[in-house]
Scaffold this motif. Structure first.
Motif, PDB file in Angstrom:
ATOM      1  N   PHE A   1       0.825  -1.202   0.000  1.00  0.00           N
ATOM      2  CA  PHE A   1       0.000   0.000   0.000  1.00  0.00           C
ATOM      3  C   PHE A   1       0.860   1.253   0.000  1.00  0.00           C
ATOM      4  N   VAL A   2       1.881   1.310   0.850  1.00  0.00           N
ATOM      5  CA  VAL A   2       2.750   2.487   0.930  1.00  0.00           C
ATOM      6  C   VAL A   2       3.467   2.721  -0.394  1.00  0.00           C
ATOM      7  N   VAL A   3       3.981   1.664  -0.992  1.00  0.00           N
ATOM      8  CA  VAL A   3       4.707   1.805  -2.269  1.00  0.00           C
ATOM      9  C   VAL A   3       3.775   2.295  -3.369  1.00  0.00           C
ATOM     10  N   VAL A   4       2.614   1.674  -3.504  1.00  0.00           N
ATOM     11  CA  VAL A   4       1.676   2.055  -4.559  1.00  0.00           C
ATOM     12  C   VAL A   4       1.124   3.459  -4.319  1.00  0.00           C
ATOM     13  N   PHE A   5       0.769   3.777  -3.092  1.00  0.00           N
ATOM     14  CA  PHE A   5       0.232   5.097  -2.779  1.00  0.00           C
ATOM     15  C   PHE A   5       1.260   6.183  -3.088  1.00  0.00           C
ATOM     16  N   THR A   6       2.514   5.960  -2.710  1.00  0.00           N
ATOM     17  CA  THR A   6       3.572   6.926  -2.982  1.00  0.00           C
ATOM     18  C   THR A   6       3.782   7.101  -4.477  1.00  0.00           C
ATOM     19  N   ALA A   7       3.783   6.006  -5.211  1.00  0.00           N
ATOM     20  CA  ALA A   7       3.958   6.084  -6.663  1.00  0.00           C
ATOM     21  C   ALA A   7       2.819   6.864  -7.322  1.00  0.00           C
TER      22      ALA A   7
ATOM     23  N   MET B   1       0.894   9.152  -5.895  1.00  0.00           N
ATOM     24  CA  MET B   1       1.002  10.560  -5.505  1.00  0.00           C
ATOM     25  C   MET B   1       2.070  11.285  -6.313  1.00  0.00           C
ATOM     26  N   ILE B   2       3.199  10.636  -6.562  1.00  0.00           N
ATOM     27  CA  ILE B   2       4.257  11.240  -7.380  1.00  0.00           C
ATOM     28  C   ILE B   2       3.771  11.451  -8.800  1.00  0.00           C
ATOM     29  N   TYR B   3       3.079  10.457  -9.359  1.00  0.00           N
ATOM     30  CA  TYR B   3       2.557  10.559 -10.722  1.00  0.00           C
ATOM     31  C   TYR B   3       1.563  11.722 -10.845  1.00  0.00           C
ATOM     32  N   VAL B   4       0.642  11.821  -9.910  1.00  0.00           N
ATOM     33  CA  VAL B   4      -0.374  12.869  -9.957  1.00  0.00           C
ATOM     34  C   VAL B   4       0.271  14.248  -9.767  1.00  0.00           C
ATOM     35  N   TYR B   5       1.245  14.340  -8.867  1.00  0.00           N
ATOM     36  CA  TYR B   5       1.909  15.623  -8.649  1.00  0.00           C
ATOM     37  C   TYR B   5       2.651  16.063  -9.909  1.00  0.00           C
ATOM     38  N   ARG B   6       3.358  15.149 -10.543  1.00  0.00           N
ATOM     39  CA  ARG B   6       4.088  15.482 -11.777  1.00  0.00           C
ATOM     40  C   ARG B   6       3.124  15.900 -12.886  1.00  0.00           C
ATOM     41  N   LYS B   7       1.973  15.258 -12.934  1.00  0.00           N
ATOM     42  CA  LYS B   7       0.981  15.568 -13.956  1.00  0.00           C
ATOM     43  C   LYS B   7       0.437  16.994 -13.782  1.00  0.00           C
ATOM     44  N   ASP B   8       0.274  17.441 -12.550  1.00  0.00           N
ATOM     45  CA  ASP B   8      -0.295  18.753 -12.260  1.00  0.00           C
ATOM     46  C   ASP B   8       0.764  19.810 -11.953  1.00  0.00           C
ATOM     47  N   LEU B   9       2.026  19.549 -12.258  1.00  0.00           N
ATOM     48  CA  LEU B   9       3.102  20.459 -11.895  1.00  0.00           C
ATOM     49  C   LEU B   9       2.927  21.842 -12.516  1.00  0.00           C
ATOM     50  N   ALA B  10       2.467  21.911 -13.755  1.00  0.00           N
ATOM     51  CA  ALA B  10       2.263  23.214 -14.407  1.00  0.00           C
ATOM     52  C   ALA B  10       1.188  24.032 -13.683  1.00  0.00           C
ATOM     53  N   LEU B  11       0.118  23.363 -13.262  1.00  0.00           N
ATOM     54  CA  LEU B  11      -0.934  24.062 -12.525  1.00  0.00           C
ATOM     55  C   LEU B  11      -0.441  24.546 -11.164  1.00  0.00           C
ATOM     56  N   HIS B  12       0.385  23.722 -10.506  1.00  0.00           N
ATOM     57  CA  HIS B  12       0.922  24.120  -9.205  1.00  0.00           C
ATOM     58  C   HIS B  12       1.782  25.371  -9.342  1.00  0.00           C
ATOM     59  N   LYS B  13       2.609  25.419 -10.374  1.00  0.00           N
ATOM     60  CA  LYS B  13       3.469  26.589 -10.576  1.00  0.00           C
ATOM     61  C   LYS B  13       2.648  27.840 -10.870  1.00  0.00           C
ATOM     62  N   LYS B  14       1.510  27.665 -11.535  1.00  0.00           N
ATOM     63  CA  LYS B  14       0.673  28.814 -11.897  1.00  0.00           C
ATOM     64  C   LYS B  14      -0.133  29.337 -10.708  1.00  0.00           C
ATOM     65  N   TYR B  15      -0.796  28.448  -9.999  1.00  0.00           N
ATOM     66  CA  TYR B  15      -1.746  28.866  -8.977  1.00  0.00           C
ATOM     67  C   TYR B  15      -1.152  28.965  -7.570  1.00  0.00           C
ATOM     68  N   TYR B  16      -0.058  28.282  -7.300  1.00  0.00           N
ATOM     69  CA  TYR B  16       0.511  28.268  -5.949  1.00  0.00           C
ATOM     70  C   TYR B  16       1.866  28.963  -5.908  1.00  0.00           C
ATOM     71  N   LYS B  17       2.052  29.967  -6.742  1.00  0.00           N
ATOM     72  CA  LYS B  17       3.291  30.723  -6.753  1.00  0.00           C
ATOM     73  C   LYS B  17       3.427  31.469  -5.423  1.00  0.00           C
ATOM     74  N   GLY B  18       4.582  31.347  -4.791  1.00  0.00           N
ATOM     75  CA  GLY B  18       4.824  32.022  -3.520  1.00  0.00           C
ATOM     76  C   GLY B  18       4.373  31.245  -2.298  1.00  0.00           C
TER      77      GLY B  18
END
Length: 63
Positions: free
Chosen positions: A13-19, A21-38
């Motif tokens: 569970f820990v391995v799959v959940f971490t994987a 979460m990393i995949y989803v974060y990488r997928k939304d990285l452009a949105l994070h840089k745009k909306y969560y600047k600062g």
């Protein structure tokens, strides 16, 4: 305490959940840089405030 099957499930569970979460974060990285600047500045200010509270608590406890 825990059976061997429960430990295997927890590890899997820990391995799959971490994987995922990393995949989803990488997928939304452009949105994070745009909306969560600062946001790191806000997080840093929060930690500095908590540190300040601990320093004040220790200082007042000594008196």
């Amino acid at each position: 305490m825990f059976s061997q099957g429960q430990w295997i499930f927890a590890g899997f569970f820990v391995v799959v959940f971490t994987a995922i979460m990393i995949y989803v974060y990488r997928k939304d990285l452009a949105l994070h840089k745009k909306y969560y600047k600062g946001s790191l500045k806000v997080l840093g200010a929060f930690f500095l405030f908590i540190l300040f509270l601990f320093v004040v608590k220790i200082y007042l406890k000594q008196k």
